[in-house]
Scaffold this active site. Structure first.
Site, PDB file in Angstrom:
ATOM      1  N   HIS A   1      48.355  11.858  45.475  1.00 36.13           N
ATOM      2  CA  HIS A   1      47.316  12.901  45.402  1.00 36.13           C
ATOM      3  C   HIS A   1      46.671  12.919  44.020  1.00 36.13           C
ATOM      4  O   HIS A   1      47.325  12.658  43.023  1.00 36.13           O
ATOM      5  CB  HIS A   1      47.858  14.285  45.786  1.00 36.13           C
ATOM      6  CG  HIS A   1      48.955  14.832  44.920  1.00 36.13           C
ATOM      7  ND1 HIS A   1      48.698  15.588  43.796  1.00 36.13           N
ATOM      8  CD2 HIS A   1      50.305  14.761  45.008  1.00 36.13           C
ATOM      9  CE1 HIS A   1      49.856  15.967  43.247  1.00 36.13           C
ATOM     10  NE2 HIS A   1      50.844  15.461  43.952  1.00 36.13           N
TER      11      HIS A   1
ATOM     12  N   ASP B   1      44.808  15.624  42.837  1.00 37.43           N
ATOM     13  CA  ASP B   1      44.710  16.957  42.227  1.00 37.43           C
ATOM     14  C   ASP B   1      45.969  17.213  41.408  1.00 37.43           C
ATOM     15  O   ASP B   1      46.977  16.514  41.573  1.00 37.43           O
ATOM     16  CB  ASP B   1      44.539  18.045  43.294  1.00 37.43           C
ATOM     17  CG  ASP B   1      45.776  18.195  44.174  1.00 37.43           C
ATOM     18  OD1 ASP B   1      46.253  17.163  44.687  1.00 37.43           O
ATOM     19  OD2 ASP B   1      46.279  19.323  44.333  1.00 37.43           O
TER      20      ASP B   1
ATOM     21  N   ASP C   1      52.457  13.533  37.827  1.00 38.65           N
ATOM     22  CA  ASP C   1      52.276  14.180  39.137  1.00 38.65           C
ATOM     23  C   ASP C   1      50.806  14.485  39.392  1.00 38.65           C
ATOM     24  O   ASP C   1      50.315  15.490  38.938  1.00 38.65           O
ATOM     25  CB  ASP C   1      53.113  15.457  39.162  1.00 38.65           C
ATOM     26  CG  ASP C   1      53.019  16.216  40.463  1.00 38.65           C
ATOM     27  OD1 ASP C   1      52.509  15.649  41.446  1.00 38.65           O
ATOM     28  OD2 ASP C   1      53.447  17.379  40.484  1.00 38.65           O
TER      29      ASP C   1
ATOM     30  N   GLU D   1      46.930  18.815  47.118  1.00 40.65           N
ATOM     31  CA  GLU D   1      48.350  18.846  47.464  1.00 40.65           C
ATOM     32  C   GLU D   1      49.051  20.025  46.809  1.00 40.65           C
ATOM     33  O   GLU D   1      49.920  20.642  47.401  1.00 40.65           O
ATOM     34  CB  GLU D   1      49.017  17.535  47.038  1.00 40.65           C
ATOM     35  CG  GLU D   1      50.422  17.320  47.614  1.00 40.65           C
ATOM     36  CD  GLU D   1      51.539  17.954  46.798  1.00 40.65           C
ATOM     37  OE1 GLU D   1      52.642  18.091  47.333  1.00 40.65           O
ATOM     38  OE2 GLU D   1      51.313  18.324  45.627  1.00 40.65           O
ATOM     39  N   GLU D   2      48.681  20.303  45.568  1.00 42.18           N
ATOM     40  CA  GLU D   2      49.426  21.303  44.791  1.00 42.18           C
ATOM     41  C   GLU D   2      49.157  22.726  45.268  1.00 42.18           C
ATOM     42  O   GLU D   2      49.946  23.628  45.035  1.00 42.18           O
ATOM     43  CB  GLU D   2      49.083  21.184  43.297  1.00 42.18           C
ATOM     44  CG  GLU D   2      49.365  19.810  42.689  1.00 42.18           C
ATOM     45  CD  GLU D   2      50.858  19.528  42.520  1.00 42.18           C
ATOM     46  OE1 GLU D   2      51.687  20.340  42.937  1.00 42.18           O
ATOM     47  OE2 GLU D   2      51.174  18.467  41.953  1.00 42.18           O
TER      48      GLU D   2
ATOM     49  N   GLU E   1      48.865  21.921  53.158  1.00 43.81           N
ATOM     50  CA  GLU E   1      48.999  21.712  54.615  1.00 43.81           C
ATOM     51  C   GLU E   1      47.681  21.354  55.285  1.00 43.81           C
ATOM     52  O   GLU E   1      47.658  20.933  56.428  1.00 43.81           O
ATOM     53  CB  GLU E   1      49.631  22.933  55.274  1.00 43.81           C
ATOM     54  CG  GLU E   1      48.770  24.161  55.347  1.00 43.81           C
ATOM     55  CD  GLU E   1      48.803  24.996  54.075  1.00 43.81           C
ATOM     56  OE1 GLU E   1      48.217  26.089  54.082  1.00 43.81           O
ATOM     57  OE2 GLU E   1      49.402  24.574  53.058  1.00 43.81           O
TER      58      GLU E   1
ATOM     59  N   HIS F   1      54.580  20.017  36.525  1.00 44.76           N
ATOM     60  CA  HIS F   1      54.350  21.472  36.709  1.00 44.76           C
ATOM     61  C   HIS F   1      54.705  22.260  35.444  1.00 44.76           C
ATOM     62  O   HIS F   1      54.853  23.475  35.504  1.00 44.76           O
ATOM     63  CB  HIS F   1      55.150  22.049  37.900  1.00 44.76           C
ATOM     64  CG  HIS F   1      54.794  21.441  39.216  1.00 44.76           C
ATOM     65  ND1 HIS F   1      54.944  22.113  40.406  1.00 44.76           N
ATOM     66  CD2 HIS F   1      54.284  20.239  39.553  1.00 44.76           C
ATOM     67  CE1 HIS F   1      54.560  21.338  41.417  1.00 44.76           C
ATOM     68  NE2 HIS F   1      54.152  20.191  40.913  1.00 44.76           N
TER      69      HIS F   1
HETATM   70 ZN    ZN Z   1      52.895  15.833  43.391  1.00 42.33          ZN
END
Ligand code: ZN
Length: 446
Positions: A89, A91, A122, A153-154, A158, A418
């Site tokens: 991903h 984002d 990430d 994704e973050e 879904e 994160h």
């Molecule tokens: Zn990730």
């Protein structure tokens, strides 16, 4: 290409690879509400250009309803060869408090072979892993290739799941690589073979028509906050293990980290002990965990002398791959209702559930990736679990039970994803790219 030739080609391409990662990580593609949308679209366009430059003949952005576009790329399978889906991903998480960063979060900064910046691990390292591994083949791919790079994704990830569930053929493949995890330590290769699922709900307790004076009524008037706290603390025993009936403890067959290692990575303060019993791997990968993630209660600042009439909590349950999210949700809410004191009114709302994942015994793709990682890292990978969920993986394994799903990547356990000062170790990234390129080549050969 031989594994040695692939290794040399990846090595020779590293300056370009690092430049690509720096370019992508400089874009603040935070797909959370309240953040500018233009950089998210800019990262999609950047990803699209990278995939074209990697030699993929068909590259396009796919609109995802209510979300940002996914970037999709495809190259047909040579006759008789299998097809591999590559996922990552583009984002990223918000940067949080800039004062906690030693380098500006969206100015990727290289220090001694480490690249710092939001998203460098990430999951822009995952995007770049696929791009660089594919580039090695100069447009002559040994397998059929499908690439899907998600744009949200973050936050509310879904949406891509719903899209894929509506049109699974788009991503159908024999093997699926999810490059959004990493090794426990740099240079210590691992495949993630188990993911916990999750469930969440809000519990509300009501006791009085409205809050009343704690001097006039305290001691007899039932306090909603006190009732809720008793209920929440009853979900764990004295040792800190979950003690809700039905939520049984599991064991993890692979090797996890030691208590000392977990203390260091989690930043547990001196004198504070870990909770729960059994090995760390059993606790965080193979057993239930319950966390109170939010409370609606009066703030300390400005608190008035009142017995509360209502109190609310948000509760998250992590579910081992052997468990079922809906059953666990039922078990926990039944338990809370049963132990609620003083006949208080209890209600539940805002339910969320997501399935976990456990890899099968492994076939041709698993054999090829084991071999490829052994070559790239100098040792075969071990199996690890992950306490968090990747809902897309559960969907893919349900939609394509025959497909082999492989989870690996350059986000090692110390990458501070994160968190402030996120980073990727460039040598680790090179090894992961090498492993992926060798995997694609060996998987084709069977
Ligand atoms: Zn990730």
């Amino acid at each position: 290409m031989t594994p040695e030739e692939i290794e040399a080609a990846v090595q020779a391409g590293m300056p370009q690879t690092i430049e690509d990662l720096e370019g992508l990580a400089a874009i603040p593609s935070v797909a959370f509400p309240g953040h500018p949308e233009a950089p998210v679209h800019e990262a999609a366009a950047f990803t699209e250009r990278l995939l074209r430059a990697a030699g993929l003949p068909y590259v396009r952005q796919i609109p995802i309803e209510g979300s940002f576009p996914a970037v999709f790329a495809e190259a047909p399978a040579p006759p008789g060869a299998p097809t591999v889906l590559l996922y990552a991903h583009y984002d990223v998480q918000p940067a949080g408090d800039p004062a906690l960063w030693k380098t500006p979060p969206f100015e990727p900064t290289r220090v001694d072979g480490v690249l710092y910046g939001r998203g460098t691990a990430d999951d822009k390292s995952g995007v770049i892993t696929h791009v660089a591994a594919l580039r090695t083949f100069q447009g002559r791919f040994p397998v059929g290739v499908k690439v899907i790079i998600e744009g949200q994704e973050e936050y509310a990830g879904e949406r891509l799941q719903h899209f894929i569930e509506a049109d699974p053929e788009l991503v159908r493949a024999d093997a699926m690589v999810i490059a959004d995890v990493g090794n426990p330590y740099i240079g210590d290769p691992a495949l993630t073979t188990s993911l916990r699922g999750m469930a969440a709900f809000t519990v509300e307790v009501r006791t009085l028509a409205e809050a009343v004076h704690s001097g006039a009524f305290g001691g007899a008037a039932p306090d909603a906050l006190a009732a809720l706290m008793r209920m929440l603390t009853a979900m764990h025993d004295e040792a800190g293990d979950v003690c809700v009936p039905g939520l049984t403890r599991g064991t993890f067959s692979g090797r996890g980290c030691t208590e000392e290692e977990l203390r260091a990575t989690a930043g547990v303060l001196d004198g504070v002990s870990l909770v729960g019993t059994g090995s760390v791997a059993d606790r965080i990968w193979a057993s239930y965990a319950i966390t109170v993630t939010g409370l609606d209660v009066p703030d300390v600042h400005g608190a008035i002398n009142a017995v509360q009439a209502v109190a609310r909590a948000r509760v998250t349950i992590r579910i081992p791959p052997s468990g079922d999210a809906k059953t666990a949700l039922q078990d926990v809410t039944d338990f809370l209702r049963k132990i609620a004191p003083w006949g208080v009114q209890v209600s539940f709302s805002d339910f969320v559930t997501g399935a976990g994942f456990r890899a099968g015994a492994g076939g041709r793709a698993r054999g090829a990736v084991n071999h490829a990682m052994a070559h790239a890292f100098g040792q075969a990978p071990r199996e690890v679990g992950q306490g968090g969920s990747i809902p897309l993986v559960a969907s893919l394994s349900r939609l394509f039970p025959e497909a082999e799903i492989l989870l690996y990547g350059a986000e090692d356990d110390h990458a501070s994803i994160h968190a402030p000062n996120e980073r990727v170790v460039l040598d680790e990234l090179r090894r992961v790219i090498t492993a992926e390129a060798i995997f694609l080549s060996e998987y084709a050969q069977g």
